[in-house]
Write an enzyme that holds these catalytic residues in place. Structure first.
Site, PDB file in Angstrom:
ATOM      1  N   ALA A   1      23.985  23.688  40.364  1.00  0.00           N
ATOM      2  CA  ALA A   1      25.160  23.468  39.505  1.00  0.00           C
ATOM      3  C   ALA A   1      24.709  23.723  38.071  1.00  0.00           C
ATOM      4  CB  ALA A   1      25.704  22.057  39.664  1.00  0.00           C
TER       5      ALA A   1
ATOM      6  N   CYS B   1      33.046  30.585  40.557  1.00  0.00           N
ATOM      7  CA  CYS B   1      31.977  29.608  40.357  1.00  0.00           C
ATOM      8  C   CYS B   1      32.501  28.209  40.679  1.00  0.00           C
ATOM      9  CB  CYS B   1      31.465  29.616  38.923  1.00  0.00           C
ATOM     10  SG  CYS B   1      30.144  28.399  38.724  1.00  0.00           S
TER      11      CYS B   1
END
Ligand SMILES: Cc1cc2nc3c(=O)[nH]c(=O)nc-3n(C[C@H](O)[C@H](O)[C@H](O)COP(=O)(O)O)c2cc1C
Length: 300
Positions: free
Chosen positions: A69, A128
């Site tokens: 992340a 994303c």
């Protein structure tokens, strides 16, 4: 033996490229890999303005892969154009710039700016899973995929690749929407949303709680999605997800990908991209294929 492939008029010397975000802009890997041997280098995502990324920890290992992340940390388009493009121009490889943004206007601003730069293709990261706004907000709704593709195409001088998310019920719906919006090429898959809990700390392994899963464990999902997409659209596909060697890459070509990207494997083996190029050639020799294009979509 011919290993050349064509993506929307751009000829690659072979089908092997790097996956965005796993290879920097090439510089940190250039002491391990001869960038001249790769079909293309795909850069880390770049936005209109610098982004700091997510709080740490931002990566965690999982069985057969990893979670990340990072949150699209990047220096912004100005630094990118001054620093990274001149470095990549020194090599005989194609340059593909991965673009991220929070709004359609952000994407268009970067695309317009890149229209003057000597880069070969643009890849839109609309998938994303690790940023709150933008990214995935576009990639999970076919109407939004079509709309952003149309908008970006107005500003693009180079062919546009739309990068699709696997975090959807039907990938072919998103693929068809991108094609309808005028996409020249599709790339898939981005990472799958996952979570890991550290049982000793009784806390999330990454600060963002969820992260994008990648690496060998996701390969069967990626191959399935590439196969489905290749049978749903006419435009070429760049396949990725868990490719570590030439045999993995051949699987994607047989499923219908015209080119392939190597991502997480670079962290374990910085020479992985070059080895994938050699591995495809070895496979072609072993089974007497003269032209790599004979492999594309061979398994129906
Ligand atoms: C650390 C990391 C950073 C990434 N950053 C980006 C990015 O900036 N833009 C993007 O489109 N994809 C990004 N990805 C996704 C990869 O390009 C690729 O789609 C995905 O990891 C699946 O391929 P792999 O299993 O070979 O890694 C990132 C992946 C990882 C592991």
């Amino acid at each position: 033996m011919n290993t050349k492939v064509n993506l929307a008029g751009v000829e690659l010397k072979n089908p092997v490229m790097t996956a965005s975000g796993t290879f920097g802009s090439g510089e940190e890997y250039s002491e391990f890999v001869d960038l001249n041997k790769l079909g293309a280098v795909v850069t880390k995502g770049v936005a209109a303005v610098p982004w700091p990324g997510n709080p740490t920890p931002r990566i965690a290992e999982t069985y057969g892969g990893m979670l990340n992340a990072i949150g699209l940390q990047n220096p912004g388009i100005d630094v990118f154009c001054e620093r990274d493009i001149p470095f990549l121009k020194k090599f005989d490889t194609k340059i593909i710039v991965n673009v991220c943004g929070k709004t359609t206007e952000d994407y268009c601003a970067v695309v317009e700016r890149l229209s003057e730069e000597p880069v070969d293709m643009l890849e839109m990261n609309i998938s994303c899973p690790n940023v709150k706004e933008g990214g995935i907000a576009f990639g999970q709704d076919p109407k939004a995929v079509e709309a952003i593709t149309k908008e970006v195409k107005k500003y693009a001088r180079q062919p546009v690749i739309m990068k699709l998310s696997p975090n959807v019920t039907d990938i072919t719906e998103m693929a068809k929407a991108a094609e309808a919006g005028g996409a020249d090429v599709l790339s898939l898959i981005n990472t799958l949303t996952g979570m890991k809990i550290d049982i000793h700390k009784r806390a999330f392994a990454i600060a963002n709680k969820t992260g994008g899963m990648s690496g060998p464990a996701v390969k069967p999902i990626a191959v399935r999605m590439v196969y489905q997409t290749a049978n749903a659209v006419k435009i070429p596909i760049i396949g990725m997800g868990g490719i570590s060697n030439g045999e993995d890459a051949v699987e994607f070509l047989l499923a219908g990908a015209t080119a392939v990207s190597v991502g997480t494997a670079n962290f374990q083996n910085p020479r992985a991209t070059e080895e994938v190029v050699k591995g495809i050639e070895d496979y072609m020799k072993q089974y007497q294929f003269e032209d790599v294009q004979e492999l594309i979509g061979l398994v129906k």
